[in-house]
Design a protein around this motif. Structure first.
Motif, PDB file in Angstrom:
ATOM      1  N   THR A  66       0.747  -1.134  -0.043  1.00  0.00           N
ATOM      2  CA  THR A  66      -0.109  -0.117   0.023  1.00  0.00           C
ATOM      3  C   THR A  66       0.937   1.306   0.019  1.00  0.00           C
ATOM      4  N   LEU A  67       2.164   1.277  -0.093  1.00  0.00           N
ATOM      5  CA  LEU A  67       3.089   2.279  -0.035  1.00  0.00           C
ATOM      6  C   LEU A  67       2.597   3.382  -1.241  1.00  0.00           C
ATOM      7  N   LEU A  68       2.806   2.937  -2.330  1.00  0.00           N
ATOM      8  CA  LEU A  68       2.523   3.860  -3.520  1.00  0.00           C
ATOM      9  C   LEU A  68       0.850   3.900  -3.478  1.00  0.00           C
ATOM     10  N   PRO A  69      -0.012   3.147  -3.279  1.00  0.00           N
ATOM     11  CA  PRO A  69      -1.330   3.786  -3.365  1.00  0.00           C
ATOM     12  C   PRO A  69      -1.797   4.737  -2.559  1.00  0.00           C
ATOM     13  N   LEU A  70      -0.977   4.462  -0.917  1.00  0.00           N
ATOM     14  CA  LEU A  70      -1.484   5.693  -0.227  1.00  0.00           C
ATOM     15  C   LEU A  70      -0.723   6.822  -0.498  1.00  0.00           C
ATOM     16  N   THR A  71       0.437   6.927  -0.964  1.00  0.00           N
ATOM     17  CA  THR A  71       1.272   8.073  -1.103  1.00  0.00           C
ATOM     18  C   THR A  71       0.391   8.667  -2.368  1.00  0.00           C
ATOM     19  N   TYR A  72       0.211   8.374  -3.317  1.00  0.00           N
ATOM     20  CA  TYR A  72      -0.455   8.535  -4.648  1.00  0.00           C
ATOM     21  C   TYR A  72      -1.780   9.250  -4.138  1.00  0.00           C
ATOM     22  N   THR A  73      -2.747   8.207  -3.623  1.00  0.00           N
ATOM     23  CA  THR A  73      -3.967   8.944  -3.104  1.00  0.00           C
ATOM     24  C   THR A  73      -3.965  10.007  -2.447  1.00  0.00           C
ATOM     25  N   ARG A  74      -3.205   9.927  -1.240  1.00  0.00           N
ATOM     26  CA  ARG A  74      -3.218  11.071  -0.113  1.00  0.00           C
ATOM     27  C   ARG A  74      -2.303  11.982  -0.436  1.00  0.00           C
ATOM     28  N   GLY A  75      -1.314  11.786  -1.411  1.00  0.00           N
ATOM     29  CA  GLY A  75      -0.382  12.953  -1.622  1.00  0.00           C
ATOM     30  C   GLY A  75      -0.748  13.592  -2.907  1.00  0.00           C
TER      31      GLY A  75
ATOM     32  N   LEU B 263       3.009  14.434  -8.928  1.00  0.00           N
ATOM     33  CA  LEU B 263       3.460  13.272  -9.386  1.00  0.00           C
ATOM     34  C   LEU B 263       4.956  13.081  -9.277  1.00  0.00           C
ATOM     35  N   GLU B 264       5.531  14.224  -9.726  1.00  0.00           N
ATOM     36  CA  GLU B 264       6.949  14.093  -9.968  1.00  0.00           C
ATOM     37  C   GLU B 264       7.874  13.855  -8.735  1.00  0.00           C
ATOM     38  N   GLU B 265       7.080  14.832  -7.679  1.00  0.00           N
ATOM     39  CA  GLU B 265       7.540  14.697  -6.291  1.00  0.00           C
ATOM     40  C   GLU B 265       7.244  13.492  -5.820  1.00  0.00           C
TER      41      GLU B 265
END
Ligand code: URP
Ligand code: ZN
Ligand code: ZN
Length: 492
Positions: free
Chosen positions: A345-354, A362-364
């Motif tokens: 869930t690292l990428l899904p959480l960072t993508y969704t919440r971040g 997206l680049e950051e």
């Protein structure tokens, strides 16, 4: 030029900027980036309407770790499958010597854990748990391709704790060898005192799992970070603070970096999306991890630190325990196996919440999940960015398609998730590892055991907390996530 595979028509994030186009792959490497590459004879992977980002590096993972009287429940088979499904293509675990063992034996043990099981690439940080025995073995480990080391300021009961003499002496050696020391920073004596004061039947009955948070006020982490930063400043040894969870920690790192101390900080995604209110839940003990979740103000400060630069990396500290393992606590918070599942869930959480939440571009996100971890850990430019000559490690994600987090549908061995029921975008539709498709249509298809160990040198290690300029250009006002922006998985 002929390619074996062409990833076609995606929104491709590279250090030079983001473009809609193609990635040509020859063997296990990226051979070309272009607007309309020749696909003759190539397998075409359609990425139209998707983001194509560098494979994620989770540089803080514990697989099959004997800890807290049990063994963490994700091993190299389930852990790396979980990672792949979440777009992770490289992980770094911690090789911890068992009683009486050398650093080299610890590395051998962890190599054995990974052998025949790992789906993605991996290496280890080497843990120095008995400084006097281990200090003269550090140089040999650098020569063997292990260039990052770890010391814990707590965990005397596990036999892992290092004192100031060890931290100071190890940092001196880091400076001498060009290696890097990772530190779990919590103040052992104060923490032990607070635990002892609260360890009464009456308080345990009254507060239950909340004692996990009550006994770890922010100063427990802040004092330890401050102290080890001092040793880094005094010795010049490169320091990396793992799983930083407090706003105070971020303030200390920011001030230290401003005066030139060679210190870098990582946080974990759970400290960005959860806070200690979870301990009031009936199943709150499941969320016990170390350091524990903090307050909403800390969450905000860590997001800010990602933006302003003092927080360089987002990882997971994956250390999975099942409900049955967590039940070992029987009402005594000091007996809860500490850690949570995370790789998937690292990428899904960072993508969704971040990204969708308007907190980073997206680049950051790619800088914090891929480029910075690769640079800081000495794996760049082989890993960490989409560029010619790099390993073809890619994650292809739909910008808006969500899935509901449900442990039964996941690769992790965990039978619970801290994020159960959350709607998250950013699961990998396709993951490529060294040019090979290992996740296709959200399903793991790669063979276990194909992952390779990644030897490292000290060249470029520690990177620079300074981010590549091209990755910072696209910050602009971002609209916050709206429910209408998300498309349910069935509609993809
Ligand atoms: O709760 C955690 N973090 N478990 C793993 C051990 C550590 O301190 O990283
Ligand atoms: Zn730790
Ligand atoms: Zn850890």
């Amino acid at each position: 030029m002929r390619y074996d595979r062409v990833v076609s028509g995606g929104n491709v994030v590279t250090p030079a900027g983001t473009f809609t186009g193609d990635i040509g792959i020859v063997g296990d490497k990226i051979a070309a980036l272009g607007l309309s590459l020749d696909t003759t004879g190539a397998e075409v992977i359609d990425a139209a309407g998707h983001h194509v980002i560098p494979g994620v590096l989770d540089v803080h993972v514990h697989l099959a770790l004997p800890f807290c009287g049990t063994t963490s429940a994700d091993d190299y088979r389930t852990g790396t499958r979980a990672g792949a499904r979440g777009g992770v293509t490289t992980l770094i675990d911690f090789a911890i010597p068992y009683a009486g063992e050398s650093l080299s034996q610890a590395a051998d043990n962890w190599m054995e854990k990974a052998r025949g099981k790992a789906l993605i690439d991996y290496t280890f940080h080497i843990c120095i748990t008995r400084y006097d025995e281990h200090k003269d073995q550090i140089r040999g480990m650098v020569d063997r391709g292990f260039t990052t080391f770890k010391e814990f300021m707590i965990y005397a009961s596990e036999g892992w704790q290092s004192d100031d003499r060890a931290l100071f002496g190890t940092l001196e050696r880091m400076g001498e060898y060009g290696a890097m020391l990772l530190v779990h920073a919590e103040s052992a004596r104060v923490l032990d005192e607070l635990i002892a004061r609260h360890h009464t039947p009456a308080l345990m009955k009254e507060y239950g799992a909340r004692l996990h948070a009550i006994t770890r006020p922010n100063f427990v982490e802040a004092e330890a970070i401050q102290r080890v930063v001092q040793w880094s400043e005094a010795t010049g040894g490169q320091l990396y603070i793992v799983h930083m969870s407090t706003g105070e920690g971020a303030d200390i790192i920011r001030a230290a970096q401003a005066r030139g101390v060679p210190v870098i900080a990582e946080t974990c995604v759970q400290y960005l999306v959860l806070d200690d209110s979870v301990f009031a839940r009936e199943d709150g003990h499941l969320f016990a991890c170390c350091p524990q979740l903090k307050k909403p103000g800390d969450v905000e400060r860590l997001w800010q630190g990602l933006r302003t630069g003092e927080v360089s990396v987002i990882s997971t500290d994956t250390c999975t325990f099942t409900r049955e393992q967590k039940a070992m606590w029987e009402g005594d918070w000091t007996k809860i196996p500490m850690g949570m599942p995370g790789l998937e869930t690292l990428l899904p959480l960072t993508y969704t919440r971040g990204v969708l939440g308007g907190r980073m571009t997206l680049e950051e996100m790619c800088v914090k999940l891929s480029t910075n971890p690769a640079r800081i850990m000495g794996l760049y430019p082989r890993k960490g960015a989409i560029q010619v000559g790099a390993d073809a490690d890619l994650a292809i994600i739909h910008p808006r398609t969500t899935m509901t987090v449900s442990p039964t549908a996941m690769e992790t061995n965990a039978d619970w998730s801290p994020y159960e029921g959350w709607e998250l975008a950013g699961f990998a539709r396709t993951t490529l590892s060294r040019g090979e498709v290992i996740v296709d249509d959200y399903t793991v298809v790669g063979k276990e055991g194909r992952g390779v160990w990644l030897p490292r040198t000290t060249a470029g290690l520690g990177g620079s907390p300074e981010e590549p300029v091209a990755m910072r250009v696209s910050r602009g006002p971002l609209a916050p996530l709206r429910a209408a922006d998300l498309v349910a998985a069935g509609a993809r």
